[in-house]
Every structure is written in structure tokens, then in C-alpha cells.
Design a protein around this motif. Structure first.
Motif, PDB file in Angstrom:
ATOM      1  N   VAL A  18      18.972 109.617  -7.238  1.00 50.14           N
ATOM      2  CA  VAL A  18      18.931 110.157  -5.879  1.00 50.14           C
ATOM      3  C   VAL A  18      17.465 110.316  -5.515  1.00 50.14           C
ATOM      4  CG1 VAL A  18      19.517 112.101  -4.396  1.00 50.14           C
ATOM      5  CG2 VAL A  18      21.109 111.372  -6.164  1.00 50.14           C
ATOM      6  N   PHE A  19      17.074 109.776  -4.350  1.00 51.82           N
ATOM      7  CA  PHE A  19      15.688 109.796  -3.907  1.00 51.82           C
ATOM      8  C   PHE A  19      15.540 110.589  -2.616  1.00 51.82           C
ATOM      9  CE2 PHE A  19      16.045 105.945  -6.374  1.00 51.82           C
ATOM     10  CZ  PHE A  19      14.862 105.910  -7.085  1.00 51.82           C
ATOM     11  N   LEU A  20      14.420 111.262  -2.478  1.00 49.64           N
ATOM     12  CA  LEU A  20      13.993 111.854  -1.217  1.00 49.64           C
ATOM     13  C   LEU A  20      12.966 110.890  -0.641  1.00 49.64           C
ATOM     14  CD1 LEU A  20      13.991 114.217   0.788  1.00 49.64           C
ATOM     15  CD2 LEU A  20      12.141 115.213  -0.554  1.00 49.64           C
ATOM     16  N   ASP A  21      13.217 110.384   0.567  1.00 51.50           N
ATOM     17  CA  ASP A  21      12.382 109.357   1.182  1.00 51.50           C
ATOM     18  C   ASP A  21      11.589 109.923   2.350  1.00 51.50           C
ATOM     19  OD1 ASP A  21      13.694 107.414  -0.453  1.00 51.50           O
ATOM     20  OD2 ASP A  21      15.332 107.366   1.009  1.00 51.50           O
ATOM     21  N   TYR A  22      10.407 109.326   2.571  1.00 49.78           N
ATOM     22  CA  TYR A  22       9.576 109.669   3.720  1.00 49.78           C
ATOM     23  C   TYR A  22       9.137 108.372   4.392  1.00 49.78           C
ATOM     24  CZ  TYR A  22       5.636 111.164   6.527  1.00 49.78           C
ATOM     25  OH  TYR A  22       4.778 111.382   7.582  1.00 49.78           O
ATOM     26  N   GLN A  23       9.286 108.327   5.710  1.00 47.97           N
ATOM     27  CA  GLN A  23       8.817 107.211   6.522  1.00 47.97           C
ATOM     28  C   GLN A  23       8.180 107.790   7.771  1.00 47.97           C
ATOM     29  OE1 GLN A  23      11.626 103.881   7.023  1.00 47.97           O
ATOM     30  NE2 GLN A  23      13.096 105.250   6.057  1.00 47.97           N
ATOM     31  N   HIS A  24       7.340 106.989   8.413  1.00 48.95           N
ATOM     32  CA  HIS A  24       6.680 107.475   9.629  1.00 48.95           C
ATOM     33  C   HIS A  24       6.561 106.342  10.648  1.00 48.95           C
ATOM     34  CE1 HIS A  24       4.370 109.728  12.342  1.00 48.95           C
ATOM     35  NE2 HIS A  24       3.637 110.402  11.505  1.00 48.95           N
ATOM     36  N   PRO A  25       7.691 105.980  11.316  1.00 51.71           N
ATOM     37  CA  PRO A  25       7.600 104.919  12.322  1.00 51.71           C
ATOM     38  C   PRO A  25       6.696 105.321  13.492  1.00 51.71           C
ATOM     39  CG  PRO A  25       9.871 105.660  12.056  1.00 51.71           C
ATOM     40  CD  PRO A  25       9.030 106.481  11.140  1.00 51.71           C
ATOM     41  N   ASP A  26       7.073 106.315  14.265  1.00 54.95           N
ATOM     42  CA  ASP A  26       6.188 106.931  15.256  1.00 54.95           C
ATOM     43  C   ASP A  26       6.378 108.439  15.277  1.00 54.95           C
ATOM     44  OD1 ASP A  26       8.608 106.991  16.518  1.00 54.95           O
ATOM     45  OD2 ASP A  26       7.945 106.068  18.364  1.00 54.95           O
ATOM     46  N   GLN A  27       7.313 108.918  14.479  1.00 54.69           N
ATOM     47  CA  GLN A  27       7.469 110.333  14.166  1.00 54.69           C
ATOM     48  C   GLN A  27       8.042 110.424  12.754  1.00 54.69           C
ATOM     49  OE1 GLN A  27      10.440 112.441  16.523  1.00 54.69           O
ATOM     50  NE2 GLN A  27      11.176 110.520  17.328  1.00 54.69           N
ATOM     51  N   PRO A  28       7.686 111.454  12.010  1.00 55.78           N
ATOM     52  CA  PRO A  28       8.086 111.524  10.602  1.00 55.78           C
ATOM     53  C   PRO A  28       9.605 111.551  10.419  1.00 55.78           C
ATOM     54  CG  PRO A  28       6.452 113.199  11.107  1.00 55.78           C
ATOM     55  CD  PRO A  28       6.847 112.583  12.398  1.00 55.78           C
ATOM     56  N   GLY A 151       5.953  99.766   8.413  1.00 59.72           N
ATOM     57  CA  GLY A 151       5.240 100.749   7.610  1.00 59.72           C
ATOM     58  C   GLY A 151       5.905 100.957   6.273  1.00 59.72           C
ATOM     59  N   GLY A 152       5.399 101.948   5.560  1.00 60.69           N
ATOM     60  CA  GLY A 152       5.839 102.205   4.205  1.00 60.69           C
ATOM     61  C   GLY A 152       7.026 103.137   4.115  1.00 60.69           C
ATOM     62  N   VAL A 153       7.730 103.000   2.997  1.00 59.64           N
ATOM     63  CA  VAL A 153       8.791 103.916   2.602  1.00 59.64           C
ATOM     64  C   VAL A 153       8.354 104.492   1.258  1.00 59.64           C
ATOM     65  CG1 VAL A 153      11.219 104.167   1.997  1.00 59.64           C
ATOM     66  CG2 VAL A 153      10.542 102.477   3.693  1.00 59.64           C
ATOM     67  N   PHE A 154       8.205 105.804   1.201  1.00 56.92           N
ATOM     68  CA  PHE A 154       7.743 106.463  -0.014  1.00 56.92           C
ATOM     69  C   PHE A 154       8.878 107.347  -0.533  1.00 56.92           C
ATOM     70  CE2 PHE A 154       4.245 105.708   2.870  1.00 56.92           C
ATOM     71  CZ  PHE A 154       3.420 104.919   2.086  1.00 56.92           C
ATOM     72  N   SER A 155       9.144 107.235  -1.839  1.00 57.29           N
ATOM     73  CA  SER A 155      10.298 107.929  -2.417  1.00 57.29           C
ATOM     74  C   SER A 155       9.928 108.615  -3.727  1.00 57.29           C
ATOM     75  CB  SER A 155      11.426 106.931  -2.724  1.00 57.29           C
ATOM     76  OG  SER A 155      11.769 106.185  -1.599  1.00 57.29           O
ATOM     77  N   ILE A 156      10.590 109.734  -3.964  1.00 54.03           N
ATOM     78  CA  ILE A 156      10.536 110.396  -5.259  1.00 54.03           C
ATOM     79  C   ILE A 156      11.975 110.749  -5.600  1.00 54.03           C
ATOM     80  CG2 ILE A 156      10.079 112.669  -4.245  1.00 54.03           C
ATOM     81  CD1 ILE A 156       8.451 113.310  -6.778  1.00 54.03           C
ATOM     82  N   GLY A 157      12.349 110.506  -6.861  1.00 54.14           N
ATOM     83  CA  GLY A 157      13.745 110.704  -7.182  1.00 54.14           C
ATOM     84  C   GLY A 157      13.998 111.145  -8.596  1.00 54.14           C
TER      85      GLY A 157
END
Length: 160
Positions: A18-28, A151-157
Motif C-alpha cells: 500500500v502506497f501513499l502517493d503525491y502528485q502536483h499537476p497544478d494543485q497538490p 510531472g512526477g508521481v512520488f510514493s512511499i509504501g
């Protein structure tokens, strides 16, 4: 102990994460992704994932009496391939839904009238690729590129 660790790294074993993801297209955007390594012994290095992300609702700051709000939703679905037990590559499709709700700013001449809300939804489709690396048996980091958000997709899981 070293021999057992080397044997464990060469043999693929099934896992789920299970991952928690962060992306920032034009808002987080924050999201969750569930990734499962394939349990079929004929394809032990293959897996799949499903992700969902959402942004906070943004106030569009229209001039009164008009009102508006906007939010983003991301769905991601794909496959992964384990190069080793600690390193895998993934790729798949992604859909970004941009939803906007707004009033036209026209007020009625009555005391109990509500403004009329309108909505627009745009869907953009694209793909993504990335890498996941397990720092320990349970802690996994991921980084990828999403063509929809450019943009990027950053994950920690956590995997077990």
C-alpha cells in the motif's frame, strides 16, 4: 545468513503493498495505490496496481454573487515487473478528471431562492512509467512520470 539473503533476493516471492502517493499537476494531490505481485507461479515476477488520488477542493474566487469550486481526481491502473525482489518497474494508464462547479452569478428576487449550480468535467487520458525500490523488506519508495500531469508521481509504501 548471507547465503539465505542472496537466495531470497534471487527467488521471487509474492507480496502486496500500500502506497501513499503525491502528485502536483497544478494543485497538490494525495492518493493511495495498492500494488500486488503476481501469485501465479508461471508468472512470479509480474504484478499489477490500482491507484486513486484527489486534490483538495479549490475555491475559484469569483466576484460575488457568483461562486465556484474545482477539484481533481486521478485514477491509475497498470502492471509491474520485478527485476529483483527489491527493484521493479511499472507502467500503465492514467485518467485525470478536472471537475468544476459554479454559479452564473444571477440572483433571484425571492427570499428562499438558491443559486443555480452548473458543472463541467474534463477527462484527460495518458500513461505512466516508474520504478519502485524496497529499501528494506517492508519499506518501499516509488518514483514515476505521468504523461497526463506532465510531472512526477512520488510514493512511499509498506509491503508485506
Amino acid at each position: 545468513a548471507v547465503a539465505q539473503q542472496q537466495q531470497e533476493e534471487t527467488n521471487a516471492y509474492p507480496w502486496a503493498a500500500v502506497f501513499l502517493d503525491y502528485q502536483h499537476p497544478d494543485q497538490p494531490m494525495l492518493g493511495l495505490t495498492v500494488a500486488v505481485n503476481h501469485y501465479d507461479k508461471s508468472y512470479p515476477k509480474w504484478g499489477y496496481y490500482l491507484g486513486y488520488g484527489r486534490s483538495k477542493e479549490e475555491d475559484l474566487a469569483f466576484e460575488a454573487p457568483a461562486e465556484g469550486k474545482r477539484d481533481l481526481t486521478m485514477l491509475r491502473l497498470g502492471v509491474s515487473y520485478s527485476l529483483t525482489n527489491n527493484l521493479s518497474v511499472y507502467g500503465g494508464g492514467a485518467m485525470l478528471e478536472d471537475s468544476m462547479e459554479y454559479t452564473d452569478g444571477i440572483t433571484q428576487y425571492c427570499t428562499d431562492c438558491k443559486p443555480e449550480w452548473h458543472s463541467d468535467t474534463k477527462r484527460n487520458w495518458g500513461g505512466e512509467v516508474g520504478l519502485r525500490y524496497a529499501l528494506t523488506r517492508h519499506l518501499v519508495f516509488g518514483v514515476g512520470y505521468n504523461s497526463v500531469t506532465e510531472g512526477g508521481v512520488f510514493s512511499i509504501g509498506y509491503r508485506g
